[in-house]
Design a protein around this motif. Structure first.
Motif, PDB file in Angstrom:
ATOM      1  N   MET A  90      -6.091   7.251   3.434  1.00  0.00           N
ATOM      2  CA  MET A  90      -6.731   6.457   2.387  1.00  0.00           C
ATOM      3  C   MET A  90      -6.359   7.049   1.028  1.00  0.00           C
ATOM      4  N   ARG A  92      -7.052   7.087  -3.017  1.00  0.00           N
ATOM      5  CA  ARG A  92      -8.049   6.757  -4.037  1.00  0.00           C
ATOM      6  C   ARG A  92      -7.529   7.232  -5.395  1.00  0.00           C
ATOM      7  N   ARG A  93      -7.429   6.301  -6.328  1.00  0.00           N
ATOM      8  CA  ARG A  93      -6.949   6.632  -7.661  1.00  0.00           C
ATOM      9  C   ARG A  93      -8.005   7.418  -8.426  1.00  0.00           C
ATOM     10  N   ARG A  94      -7.551   8.410  -9.198  1.00  0.00           N
ATOM     11  CA  ARG A  94      -8.462   9.197 -10.027  1.00  0.00           C
ATOM     12  C   ARG A  94      -8.522   8.602 -11.426  1.00  0.00           C
ATOM     13  N   PHE A 103      -3.785  10.503  -7.976  1.00  0.00           N
ATOM     14  CA  PHE A 103      -4.617   9.997  -6.887  1.00  0.00           C
ATOM     15  C   PHE A 103      -4.779  11.067  -5.814  1.00  0.00           C
ATOM     16  N   THR A 106      -6.836  11.032   1.545  1.00  0.00           N
ATOM     17  CA  THR A 106      -7.740  11.593   2.545  1.00  0.00           C
ATOM     18  C   THR A 106      -7.379  11.044   3.921  1.00  0.00           C
ATOM     19  N   GLN A 110     -12.306  11.851   6.060  1.00  0.00           N
ATOM     20  CA  GLN A 110     -12.625  11.998   4.636  1.00  0.00           C
ATOM     21  C   GLN A 110     -12.238  13.373   4.085  1.00  0.00           C
ATOM     22  N   ALA A 233     -11.806  -1.968  -0.443  1.00  0.00           N
ATOM     23  CA  ALA A 233     -10.367  -1.885  -0.652  1.00  0.00           C
ATOM     24  C   ALA A 233      -9.950  -2.692  -1.869  1.00  0.00           C
ATOM     25  N   ASP A 236      -7.541   0.280  -6.509  1.00  0.00           N
ATOM     26  CA  ASP A 236      -7.939   1.679  -6.688  1.00  0.00           C
ATOM     27  C   ASP A 236      -8.222   2.397  -5.382  1.00  0.00           C
ATOM     28  N   PHE A 237      -8.303   1.662  -4.290  1.00  0.00           N
ATOM     29  CA  PHE A 237      -8.636   2.274  -3.001  1.00  0.00           C
ATOM     30  C   PHE A 237      -7.947   1.458  -1.908  1.00  0.00           C
ATOM     31  N   TYR A 238      -6.914   2.045  -1.301  1.00  0.00           N
ATOM     32  CA  TYR A 238      -6.146   1.313  -0.295  1.00  0.00           C
ATOM     33  C   TYR A 238      -5.712   2.284   0.791  1.00  0.00           C
ATOM     34  N   GLN A 239      -5.185   1.741   1.881  1.00  0.00           N
ATOM     35  CA  GLN A 239      -4.825   2.573   3.016  1.00  0.00           C
ATOM     36  C   GLN A 239      -3.310   2.560   3.252  1.00  0.00           C
TER      37      GLN A 239
END
Length: 268
Positions: A90, A92-94, A103, A106, A110, A233, A236-239
Motif C-alpha cells: 500500500m 500512501r503519499r506524505r 510517500f 506498507t 501495516q 483508495a 493519495d492511497f493506492y495499492q
C-alpha cells in the motif's frame, strides 16, 4: 670351400643383419614399442577434522537490501522466489507541507517496508532516494540533465545501488518519452548491464495518474500492477501488487520515477 662360396655366405649374413637393424629402427616399430596404456589420475581433497571436503561456493552479486531480499542475479526477473503468492503493498503519499512530500509503502500488516524522499526532503529536483523500513538508503535515482539531454526526445533516469549512502552501482535505466506532436509513448526500463541488441526489459503500460497501470516484461508478463481498492483508495492511497520472483525495491523505484514524472508527491 671355395672363396666364392664363403663370400656369398658372408654377404647373405650381412644383408640379413642390415634388414633386421632397419626393421628395429622403423618409426612404426618405435611407436609400437613405446605405446603404453593410458594413465588415469585422480585427486582427492584432504579431510579436515573429520569433515567431508566441500565444493567451491560461488557468491551471488550484490543485492538490494530491501524487505524480502530477492534481487540476487542483477535482474529483478531472475530473483529467488521466497513465496508462491504475490505481495500486496500500500502506497500512501506524505503531505509536502508536513513531511516534505514523498510517500511511504506498507505491507499487509501495516508495517513500513519502504519510503521515498523527493525534492521536498532532498532539496534538489530530479533526485529521489528509496529507503528500506529502517530508513537506510538502498536506491539513489537521478534524472540526467544538460544540453544534450535537453535535445533528446526522451528523459533519462538512472537508479543506483547505494553504499554508505552514496551511489555505487548502476542497476537500471528508465526512459520517459517527451511529448512530440501531442503523442506520448510508454515508459521503458532497461536493467543494467544492458545486453547486446536489447533496448528495454520492462515497460509501463496504462495510466499512472488514474492509478491503473502495470509494469510488464518483454514477454508481456505482469511484474507489478498498480490500482485502487477499498473505500479509502484514491490518488493519495493506492495499492501495488508485486508478483512472486520480482524485487519490490525495483518496483518501488519505478513508481517513484512515475510519481515525479507526473508532478506528484516527490516533485517540489
Amino acid at each position: 670351400m671355395p672363396d666364392s662360396g664363403i663370400c656369398s655366405t658372408v654377404g647373405e649374413l650381412w644383408n640379413a643383419t642390415v634388414v633386421v637393424a632397419l626393421l628395429n629402427r622403423s618409426p612404426h616399430r618405435r611407436r609400437a614399442t613405446r605405446a603404453r596404456p593410458p594413465r588415469h589420475y585422480t585427486m582427492e581433497l584432504p579431510q579436515v577434522q573429520g569433515r567431508r571436503p566441500r565444493c567451491a561456493q560461488v557468491l551471488p552479486p550484490p543485492v538490494i537490501p530491501s524487505g524480502p531480499r530477492l534481487w540476487r542475479t542483477g535482474d529483478p526477473s531472475e530473483a529467488e522466489v521466497t513465496s508462491s503468492s504475490h505481495a500486496v503493498l500500500m502506497v500512501r503519499r506524505r503531505p509536502p507541507t508536513v513531511n516534505g512530500g514523498g510517500f511511504v509503502v506498507t505491507d499487509q500488516d501495516q508495517r513500513a517496508v519502504f519510503s521515498v524522499d523527493g525534492c521536498g526532503i532532498i532539496g534538489a529536483s530530479g533526485q529521489l532516494i528509496v529507503r528500506d523500513g529502517d530508513g537506510n538508503a538502498i536506491l539513489f535515482i537521478h534524472k540526467k540533465g544538460g544540453v544534450v539531454q535537453a535535445l533528446c526526445v526522451n528523459n533519462w533516469w538512472r537508479g543506483y545501488l547505494t553504499d554508505y549512502g552514496e551511489p555505487s552501482k548502476l542497476v537500471f535505466s528508465l526512459q520517459d518519452p517527451k511529448p512530440v506532436l501531442c503523442m506520448k509513448g510508454d515508459v521503458q526500463v532497461t536493467v543494467e548491464p544492458k545486453g547486446r541488441n536489447r533496448h528495454w526489459d520492462y515497460e509501463v503500460t496504462g495510466s499512472f495518474v488514474q492509478r491503473a497501470c502495470a509494469i510488464k516484461n518483454r514477454a508481456g508478463q505482469v511484474a507489478a500492477q498498480i490500482g485502487v481498492k477499498g473505500m479509502m483508495a484514491g490518488r493519495d492511497f493506492y495499492q501495488v501488487v508485486v508478483q512472486p520472483g520480482y524485487d519490490q525495491a525495483f518496483v518501488v523505484g519505478v513508481i517513484a520515477i512515475l510519481d515525479n514524472i507526473h508532478g506528484e508527491s516527490t516533485r517540489c
